[in-house]
Design a protein around this motif. Structure first.
Motif, PDB file in Angstrom:
ATOM      1  N   VAL A  76      53.670  65.538   2.560  1.00 16.85           N
ATOM      2  CA  VAL A  76      53.008  66.288   3.630  1.00 16.85           C
ATOM      3  C   VAL A  76      53.842  67.504   3.995  1.00 16.85           C
ATOM      4  O   VAL A  76      55.064  67.521   3.830  1.00 16.85           O
ATOM      5  CB  VAL A  76      52.759  65.413   4.874  1.00 16.85           C
ATOM      6  CG1 VAL A  76      51.803  64.281   4.549  1.00 16.85           C
ATOM      7  CG2 VAL A  76      54.064  64.865   5.438  1.00 16.85           C
ATOM      8  N   TYR A  77      53.150  68.506   4.515  1.00 22.91           N
ATOM      9  CA  TYR A  77      53.763  69.801   4.819  1.00 22.91           C
ATOM     10  C   TYR A  77      53.235  70.262   6.163  1.00 22.91           C
ATOM     11  O   TYR A  77      52.032  70.198   6.433  1.00 22.91           O
ATOM     12  CB  TYR A  77      53.385  70.798   3.728  1.00 22.91           C
ATOM     13  CG  TYR A  77      54.112  72.119   3.766  1.00 22.91           C
ATOM     14  CD1 TYR A  77      55.384  72.245   3.208  1.00 22.91           C
ATOM     15  CD2 TYR A  77      53.527  73.247   4.336  1.00 22.91           C
ATOM     16  CE1 TYR A  77      56.049  73.461   3.212  1.00 22.91           C
ATOM     17  CE2 TYR A  77      54.185  74.466   4.344  1.00 22.91           C
ATOM     18  CZ  TYR A  77      55.447  74.568   3.780  1.00 22.91           C
ATOM     19  OH  TYR A  77      56.109  75.774   3.787  1.00 22.91           O
ATOM     20  N   GLU A  81      45.415  76.578  10.818  1.00 22.53           N
ATOM     21  CA  GLU A  81      45.158  76.563   9.379  1.00 22.53           C
ATOM     22  C   GLU A  81      44.893  75.162   8.834  1.00 22.53           C
ATOM     23  O   GLU A  81      44.507  75.010   7.674  1.00 22.53           O
ATOM     24  CB  GLU A  81      46.354  77.166   8.630  1.00 22.53           C
ATOM     25  CG  GLU A  81      46.612  78.634   8.931  1.00 22.53           C
ATOM     26  CD  GLU A  81      47.775  79.182   8.129  1.00 22.53           C
ATOM     27  OE1 GLU A  81      48.172  78.510   7.143  1.00 22.53           O
ATOM     28  OE2 GLU A  81      48.294  80.256   8.467  1.00 22.53           O
ATOM     29  N   ALA A  82      45.101  74.159   9.668  1.00 21.46           N
ATOM     30  CA  ALA A  82      45.048  72.779   9.186  1.00 21.46           C
ATOM     31  C   ALA A  82      43.660  72.374   8.690  1.00 21.46           C
ATOM     32  O   ALA A  82      43.538  71.449   7.877  1.00 21.46           O
ATOM     33  CB  ALA A  82      45.499  71.824  10.297  1.00 21.46           C
ATOM     34  N   HIS A  83      42.617  73.075   9.150  1.00 21.23           N
ATOM     35  CA  HIS A  83      41.258  72.705   8.748  1.00 21.23           C
ATOM     36  C   HIS A  83      41.025  72.902   7.258  1.00 21.23           C
ATOM     37  O   HIS A  83      40.044  72.402   6.704  1.00 21.23           O
ATOM     38  CB  HIS A  83      40.240  73.523   9.543  1.00 21.23           C
ATOM     39  CG  HIS A  83      40.278  74.989   9.233  1.00 21.23           C
ATOM     40  ND1 HIS A  83      39.489  75.566   8.261  1.00 21.23           N
ATOM     41  CD2 HIS A  83      41.032  76.000   9.747  1.00 21.23           C
ATOM     42  CE1 HIS A  83      39.744  76.859   8.199  1.00 21.23           C
ATOM     43  NE2 HIS A  83      40.674  77.154   9.080  1.00 21.23           N
ATOM     44  N   ARG A  84      41.923  73.621   6.566  1.00 23.84           N
ATOM     45  CA  ARG A  84      41.754  73.848   5.123  1.00 23.84           C
ATOM     46  C   ARG A  84      42.331  72.715   4.279  1.00 23.84           C
ATOM     47  O   ARG A  84      42.198  72.728   3.061  1.00 23.84           O
ATOM     48  CB  ARG A  84      42.423  75.168   4.719  1.00 23.84           C
ATOM     49  CG  ARG A  84      41.859  76.391   5.402  1.00 23.84           C
ATOM     50  CD  ARG A  84      42.319  77.678   4.762  1.00 23.84           C
ATOM     51  NE  ARG A  84      43.751  77.891   4.863  1.00 23.84           N
ATOM     52  CZ  ARG A  84      44.587  77.885   3.834  1.00 23.84           C
ATOM     53  NH1 ARG A  84      44.133  77.652   2.620  1.00 23.84           N
ATOM     54  NH2 ARG A  84      45.866  78.104   4.003  1.00 23.84           N
ATOM     55  N   LEU A  93      47.038  64.495   8.039  1.00 24.68           N
ATOM     56  CA  LEU A  93      47.507  63.138   8.303  1.00 24.68           C
ATOM     57  C   LEU A  93      48.183  63.059   9.662  1.00 24.68           C
ATOM     58  O   LEU A  93      48.794  64.028  10.134  1.00 24.68           O
ATOM     59  CB  LEU A  93      48.506  62.683   7.238  1.00 24.68           C
ATOM     60  CG  LEU A  93      48.008  62.600   5.796  1.00 24.68           C
ATOM     61  CD1 LEU A  93      48.225  63.920   5.087  1.00 24.68           C
ATOM     62  CD2 LEU A  93      48.698  61.473   5.048  1.00 24.68           C
ATOM     63  N   ASP A  94      48.098  61.879  10.272  1.00 24.03           N
ATOM     64  CA  ASP A  94      48.849  61.569  11.477  1.00 24.03           C
ATOM     65  C   ASP A  94      49.809  60.442  11.120  1.00 24.03           C
ATOM     66  O   ASP A  94      49.401  59.448  10.489  1.00 24.03           O
ATOM     67  CB  ASP A  94      47.908  61.145  12.601  1.00 24.03           C
ATOM     68  CG  ASP A  94      48.595  61.132  13.958  1.00 24.03           C
ATOM     69  OD1 ASP A  94      49.727  61.650  14.054  1.00 24.03           O
ATOM     70  OD2 ASP A  94      48.003  60.596  14.920  1.00 24.03           O
ATOM     71  N   LEU A  95      51.087  60.606  11.479  1.00 18.17           N
ATOM     72  CA  LEU A  95      52.121  59.638  11.125  1.00 18.17           C
ATOM     73  C   LEU A  95      52.679  58.986  12.382  1.00 18.17           C
ATOM     74  O   LEU A  95      52.784  59.633  13.434  1.00 18.17           O
ATOM     75  CB  LEU A  95      53.265  60.327  10.367  1.00 18.17           C
ATOM     76  CG  LEU A  95      52.889  61.235   9.184  1.00 18.17           C
ATOM     77  CD1 LEU A  95      54.144  61.876   8.602  1.00 18.17           C
ATOM     78  CD2 LEU A  95      52.139  60.455   8.121  1.00 18.17           C
ATOM     79  N   ASP A  96      53.072  57.714  12.269  1.00 15.53           N
ATOM     80  CA  ASP A  96      53.760  57.086  13.387  1.00 15.53           C
ATOM     81  C   ASP A  96      55.251  57.418  13.330  1.00 15.53           C
ATOM     82  O   ASP A  96      55.701  58.193  12.466  1.00 15.53           O
ATOM     83  CB  ASP A  96      53.502  55.575  13.430  1.00 15.53           C
ATOM     84  CG  ASP A  96      54.128  54.818  12.258  1.00 15.53           C
ATOM     85  OD1 ASP A  96      55.004  55.383  11.553  1.00 15.53           O
ATOM     86  OD2 ASP A  96      53.752  53.648  12.040  1.00 15.53           O
ATOM     87  N   ALA A  97      56.030  56.837  14.244  1.00 12.13           N
ATOM     88  CA  ALA A  97      57.446  57.177  14.344  1.00 12.13           C
ATOM     89  C   ALA A  97      58.225  56.801  13.089  1.00 12.13           C
ATOM     90  O   ALA A  97      59.296  57.355  12.824  1.00 12.13           O
ATOM     91  CB  ALA A  97      58.052  56.488  15.565  1.00 12.13           C
ATOM     92  N   ASN A  98      57.705  55.883  12.293  1.00 12.87           N
ATOM     93  CA  ASN A  98      58.367  55.452  11.065  1.00 12.87           C
ATOM     94  C   ASN A  98      57.869  56.198   9.828  1.00 12.87           C
ATOM     95  O   ASN A  98      58.305  55.902   8.715  1.00 12.87           O
ATOM     96  CB  ASN A  98      58.174  53.945  10.867  1.00 12.87           C
ATOM     97  CG  ASN A  98      58.821  53.139  11.973  1.00 12.87           C
ATOM     98  OD1 ASN A  98      59.953  53.415  12.377  1.00 12.87           O
ATOM     99  ND2 ASN A  98      58.093  52.142  12.487  1.00 12.87           N
ATOM    100  N   ALA A 141      49.799  68.487   6.704  1.00  8.26           N
ATOM    101  CA  ALA A 141      48.812  68.703   5.648  1.00  8.26           C
ATOM    102  C   ALA A 141      49.240  67.992   4.378  1.00  8.26           C
ATOM    103  O   ALA A 141      50.410  68.020   3.998  1.00  8.26           O
ATOM    104  CB  ALA A 141      48.657  70.194   5.372  1.00  8.26           C
ATOM    105  N   SER A 142      48.283  67.374   3.725  1.00  6.65           N
ATOM    106  CA  SER A 142      48.560  66.767   2.429  1.00  6.65           C
ATOM    107  C   SER A 142      48.786  67.854   1.394  1.00  6.65           C
ATOM    108  O   SER A 142      48.031  68.828   1.306  1.00  6.65           O
ATOM    109  CB  SER A 142      47.396  65.882   1.995  1.00  6.65           C
ATOM    110  OG  SER A 142      47.541  65.484   0.644  1.00  6.65           O
TER     111      SER A 142
END
Length: 429
Positions: A151-152, A158-161, A165-170, A188-189
């Protein structure tokens, strides 16, 4: 890394690159003067010590296949490894043209089984970045992950392109949205995945069983399903990365290379960028040459001005000519007194004496493709001849092979498109 198989998805048409990818696969498009876009994925595998590589092709693959060959420039021509070119074919009930990224891998499951790999690294063949995948694979293993997505961080606007992803604390994936209108996050993937082999085979088979109820795509189908039932993590990539799938991003990423401290170092001994090609003589600069903030490839002959531009091998810029904010590919000739401004020239273009490519108003988008040619950048196809004295506006697209079609034109208005009346079969290599 002998137990990792890399599979590079390099079959897309790349319509948003306009005529640059009209007759060649997008990963085969020239980048950075003397490289091709696919060189980044291949070099990253080489830098990671991955020697088992499969390249999945589909759309007009000849140029790409010729470029990769047996993989010698990247060190893949060894007894322990090798590069395979996997082209879709018909003739068996379960085989057909690839219908999505996941389907492309599914139709080549036999390659995964024969490799005896522990993990499968899946890569896009059309992204620009230099890295080693060692850290990502080590992270995947340390998390006991079933799958890991690189992920970047991108600006929220710009994320709509991208797939977001949503990540937890780990670092575990807790939500995934493919190109959402209102993104919840900004991770972004990158289209780079590490899968445990057995998990990948299981998920691909389940996806294939869905038939028409799936698009058979990793971003739209596989990842959104798997993170809910398996251990899926996001690997946070921090260095330079660009998807060069549009004319604007392709041009901008070239301009990034011209910064005082460029975001990628092509001379890094740890992260070498390799390519195929013959040894060429050094670039030559005449006494009237002026070059500033530019990349000049071997065998170029510069006698005019080159400002903030990327010049490929064999390009000739004659005395009195000016190339500015442009990308000029192999063996183009810019005649005396000509001006090329904010333009992309494919291979073997001739710009006649005193002509101008790129002048005037940038606000008029290309009439045929306003969705992809709209930022003032001109795109000139392979082996086009611009007649002497002609003036061209901005957002102009001239198709490959155009010659006589421009002979009687004194000017091209902004947003114009010109196409050849016939297309030579040998035009693209």
């Amino acid at each position: 890394m002998n137990n990792v198989l890399a599979m590079i998805l390099a079959g897309g048409q790349g319509d948003r690159l306009s005529i640059l990818s009209e007759q060649r696969a997008k990963p085969a498009v020239v980048f950075g003067g003397q490289y091709r876009i696919v060189d980044f994925a291949l070099s990253n595998c080489s830098n990671s010590g991955i020697t088992k590589v499969a390249v999945l092709t589909q759309y007009r693959p000849r140029s790409l296949v010729n470029h990769i060959g047996a993989g010698r420039p990247w060190g893949f021509d060894t007894l322990e490894g090798g590069v395979q070119i996997l082209q879709p074919y018909r003739g068996r009930a379960e085989m057909d043209w690839y219908s999505g990224t996941a389907d492309a891998i599914y139709q080549n499951l036999y390659v995964i089984e024969e490799s005896r790999a522990r993990e499968v690294l899946i890569l896009a063949g059309d992204h620009i970045y230099l890295t080693s995948y060692r850290n990502m694979i080590a992270y995947h293993r340390s998390q006991a992950a079933d799958a890991t997505v690189a992920v970047y961080s991108v600006p929220r606007e710009e994320a709509h392109r991208f797939g977001v992803l949503d990540l937890d604390a780990n670092g575990r994936v807790i939500d995934f949205q493919e190109k959402p209108k209102d993104p919840k996050g900004a991770w972004a993937s990158m289209g780079v995945y590490v899968f445990n082999k057995d998990v990948l085979v299981e998920q691909l088979q389940a996806d294939a069983d869905l038939g028409d109820n799936s698009a058979h795509d990793f971003g739209r189908d596989i990842i959104p399903r798997i993170f809910q039932s398996h251990r899926v993590f996001g690997y946070q990539y921090q260095s330079y990365w660009r998807d060069v799938g549009t004319i604007e991003s392709y041009w901008t990423s070239h301009m990034d290379l011209l910064a005082p401290i460029p975001p990628m170092n092509f001379e890094d001994p740890e992260l070498k960028l390799r390519t195929a090609g013959a040894i060429t003589p050094p670039a030559r600069f005449g006494r009237s040459a002026v070059v500033r903030d530019s990349l000049i490839s071997p065998a170029a002959n510069i006698n005019g001005e080159v400002i903030r531009s990327v010049i490929s091998p064999g390009v000739v810029v004659e005395e009195g000519a000016v190339v500015r904010d442009s990308i000029v590919q192999h063996r183009c000739i810019i005649r005396a007194g000509a001006v090329v401004d904010r333009s992309i020239l494919d291979k073997e273009v001739t710009v006649g004496r005193g002509s101008v490519v790129g002048e005037g108003d940038s606000s008029v988008a290309n009439y045929e493709r306003p969705d992809i040619v709209n930022t003032g950048i001109n795109v000139i196809g392979k082996r086009v001849t611009i007649p002497s004295g002609m003036t061209g506006g901005r957002n102009v697209v001239i198709g490959p092979g155009v010659h006589d079609e421009l002979a009687d034109r004194a000017a091209l208005e902004a947003g114009a498109s010109v196409h050849p009346t016939t297309m030579p079969l040998h035009l693209f290599v």
